[in-house]
Design an enzyme around this catalytic site. Structure first.
Site, PDB file in Angstrom:
ATOM      1  N   ASP A 134       0.809  -1.217   0.000  1.00 57.67           N
ATOM      2  CA  ASP A 134       0.000   0.000   0.000  1.00 57.67           C
ATOM      3  C   ASP A 134       0.842   1.268   0.000  1.00 57.67           C
ATOM      4  O   ASP A 134       2.055   1.230   0.195  1.00 57.67           O
ATOM      5  CB  ASP A 134      -1.019  -0.010   1.143  1.00 57.67           C
ATOM      6  CG  ASP A 134      -0.385   0.093   2.514  1.00 57.67           C
ATOM      7  OD1 ASP A 134       0.433   1.002   2.738  1.00 57.67           O
ATOM      8  OD2 ASP A 134      -0.733  -0.725   3.381  1.00 57.67           O
ATOM      9  N   GLN A 135       0.197   2.384  -0.230  1.00 56.83           N
ATOM     10  CA  GLN A 135       0.877   3.673  -0.393  1.00 56.83           C
ATOM     11  C   GLN A 135       1.751   4.022   0.803  1.00 56.83           C
ATOM     12  O   GLN A 135       2.818   4.613   0.636  1.00 56.83           O
ATOM     13  CB  GLN A 135      -0.166   4.773  -0.623  1.00 56.83           C
ATOM     14  CG  GLN A 135       0.438   6.134  -0.860  1.00 56.83           C
ATOM     15  CD  GLN A 135      -0.602   7.164  -1.266  1.00 56.83           C
ATOM     16  OE1 GLN A 135      -1.726   6.833  -1.610  1.00 56.83           O
ATOM     17  NE2 GLN A 135      -0.225   8.419  -1.227  1.00 56.83           N
TER      18      GLN A 135
END
Length: 188
Positions: free
Chosen positions: A54-55
């Site tokens: 994820d980011q």
């Protein structure tokens, strides 16, 4: 050609990226400011990120155009280990660590068993090493939050036979012939 079987050279490409936080792990996202492809825009040809990161997470990300390897690394049926260094709030008890190891009930069901080890403890924070074999969306973050120890930082260290090592954050490199051989063995 003319009755002769031709063999084309292997056109597969394999790169390891040490993904920094702030980048989305996708090829294109009209809603994201930055994708991991911005970090590797000088790679010739098309490669794709393999697996979820994820980011807000950092660490090892494979980029390849080898669909067989991508499937072998990411399909839960293959039981490929993914190892993460996870900085969590607080100091989880032995009971909490056992719960994480046995599986946590998430909205979509019980997670598969995980391996959880304490790497270090400091005041108000514990550093865990968590090994999982599946890759649900934001899985480790959701698991640790559900037991009261939200993630402060998450770094993928290993994915199958690939080890991040000392590759600088934001940098990438082509895989070695040995790493490619080890990846290809997952497909066989």
């Amino acid at each position: 050609v003319d009755g002769q079987l031709l063999f084309l050279p292997n056109e597969h490409q394999y790169y390891m990226l040490n993904k920094p936080a702030g980048y989305v792990t996708t090829v294109k996202d009209h809603h994201a400011e930055r994708t991991v492809m911005d970090l590797v825009n000088d790679i010739p040809g098309r490669v794709y990120p393999v697996g979820r990161l994820d980011q807000d997470s950092k660490g090892l990300l494979l980029l390849t155009n080898d669909g067989d390897v991508a499937l072998a690394l990411t399909h839960p049926r293959r039981h490929v280990d993914k190892v993460y260094r996870v900085y969590v709030d607080g100091c989880p008890s032995e009971e909490t660590l056992r719960m994480l190891e046995e599986g946590i009930e998430l909205q979509e069901g019980l997670t598969a068993p995980a391996k959880v080890e304490i790497f270090a403890r400091t005041k108000g924070q514990t550093i865990l090493e968590i090994t999982i074999r599946e890759g649900r969306k934001r899985q480790i973050r959701r698991m640790t939050a559900s037991v009261g120890h939200p993630v402060k930082e998450l770094i993928r260290l290993r994915m199958g036979p690939l080890v991040l090592g000392d590759l600088p954050e934001g940098s990438y490199r082509p895989l070695t012939s040995e790493e490619i051989r080890d990846l290809r063995q997952l497909v066989e």
